[in-house]
Enzyme design. Structure first.
Site, PDB file in Angstrom:
ATOM      1  N   HIS A 136       0.860  -1.183   0.000  1.00 13.05           N
ATOM      2  CA  HIS A 136       0.000   0.000   0.000  1.00 13.05           C
ATOM      3  C   HIS A 136       0.898   1.236   0.000  1.00 13.05           C
ATOM      4  O   HIS A 136       1.883   1.288   0.742  1.00 13.05           O
ATOM      5  CB  HIS A 136      -0.900  -0.013   1.245  1.00 13.05           C
ATOM      6  CG  HIS A 136      -1.841   1.143   1.273  1.00 13.05           C
ATOM      7  ND1 HIS A 136      -2.965   1.205   0.472  1.00 13.05           N
ATOM      8  CD2 HIS A 136      -1.802   2.309   1.970  1.00 13.05           C
ATOM      9  CE1 HIS A 136      -3.587   2.351   0.684  1.00 13.05           C
ATOM     10  NE2 HIS A 136      -2.903   3.037   1.590  1.00 13.05           N
ATOM     11  N   GLU A 148     -10.019  -7.456   5.565  1.00 16.36           N
ATOM     12  CA  GLU A 148     -10.343  -6.033   5.548  1.00 16.36           C
ATOM     13  C   GLU A 148      -9.298  -5.321   4.699  1.00 16.36           C
ATOM     14  O   GLU A 148      -8.129  -5.734   4.686  1.00 16.36           O
ATOM     15  CB  GLU A 148     -10.278  -5.440   6.969  1.00 16.36           C
ATOM     16  CG  GLU A 148     -11.405  -5.843   7.875  1.00 16.36           C
ATOM     17  CD  GLU A 148     -11.203  -5.237   9.260  1.00 16.36           C
ATOM     18  OE1 GLU A 148     -10.962  -4.023   9.377  1.00 16.36           O
ATOM     19  OE2 GLU A 148     -11.255  -6.005  10.227  1.00 16.36           O
TER      20      GLU A 148
END
Ligand code: GRF
Length: 225
Positions: free
Chosen positions: A110, A149
């Site tokens: 990320h 998630e």
């Protein structure tokens, strides 16, 4: 020579992250065997890198499945058929339900320092736009295991870059990609290939620890690849 860790790479877009991994393997700096590229679209530009390097391709489109579970099953069935040990999301934009046999075997990168600027609506340029708006002075990239998630699973490693006063979304995303992401992802995968990652349970949480070189193998060690 050390055995190469068999992995699948998941892409959705331009494939710069995949290309970087291929380059690192070719340079002899990364002991992984990319056995499969799974794309969420047949139009993903990154597929060209798989084709050029004779890496098998699977196209698995979420629109062809009724549920996230069915879609995820198709992705992981392809990974099982390719006999990979780990799955690396490389600019992959779909949420997957991680099956038990792939728990802590799916990685993502990320483009921020998690837990800042992450979660469902933070991807691509939005991440860097949010970082600039908040006025942070450092940003970077985070490699983490994937759970169910967005951007949530255990962090493996992070690399930082400075945020400059005159940065734009383009200049910051370029610096994060080249100076943080392109370094962090191969490093994390090489740590896995060298059996140098382990989980420690402390203060009610699981964390990933890097085992020093020449120490006994980490608890994620897996010799049978
Ligand atoms: C970048 O936004 C990167 O931060 C994120 O995916 C994008 C790269 O995609 N992880 P790609 O590898 O060029 O497809």
């Amino acid at each position: 020579m050390a055995a190469k860790l068999p992995i699948a790479v998941l892409i959705s877009g331009t494939g710069r992250t995949l290309k970087n991994l291929i380059d690192q393997v070719e340079a002899g700096k990364l002991d992984v065997d990319i056995r499969l590229v799974v794309s969420s679209s047949e139009r993903a530009k990154g597929l060209q890198f798989a084709e050029q390097n004779n890496i098998p391709i699977a196209i698995v489109k979420s629109s062809e499945f009724q549920t996230t579970q069915d879609f995820s099953d198709a992705v992981f069935d392809a990974c099982r058929a390719a006999k990979v040990k780990y799955v690396a999301m490389c600019g992959y934009l779909k949420l997957l339900a991680i099956p038990d046999d792939f728990t802590n075997r799916v990685l993502n990168i990320h483009p921020s320092l998690i837990p800042s600027f992450c979660g469902e609506n933070y991807y691509g340029r939005r991440v860097h736009d949010a970082a600039l708006r908040r006025g942070v002075k450092i940003s970077g990239a985070t490699v983490h295991f994937v759970d169910n998630e967005y951007d949530h699973g255990p962090i493996i490693l992070q690399k930082t870059v400075p945020v400059l006063d005159n940065d734009t979304v383009d200049s910051l995303s370029d610096r994060v990609l080249k100076d943080a992401e392109f370094v962090a992802y191969p490093e994390a995968l090489q740590l896995l290939a060298e059996n140098r990652l382990e989980f420690v349970e402390e203060r009610d949480s699981f964390r990933v620890r890097v085992v020093p070189k020449d120490s006994p193998k980490g608890s994620l060690a897996d010799d049978d690849f």
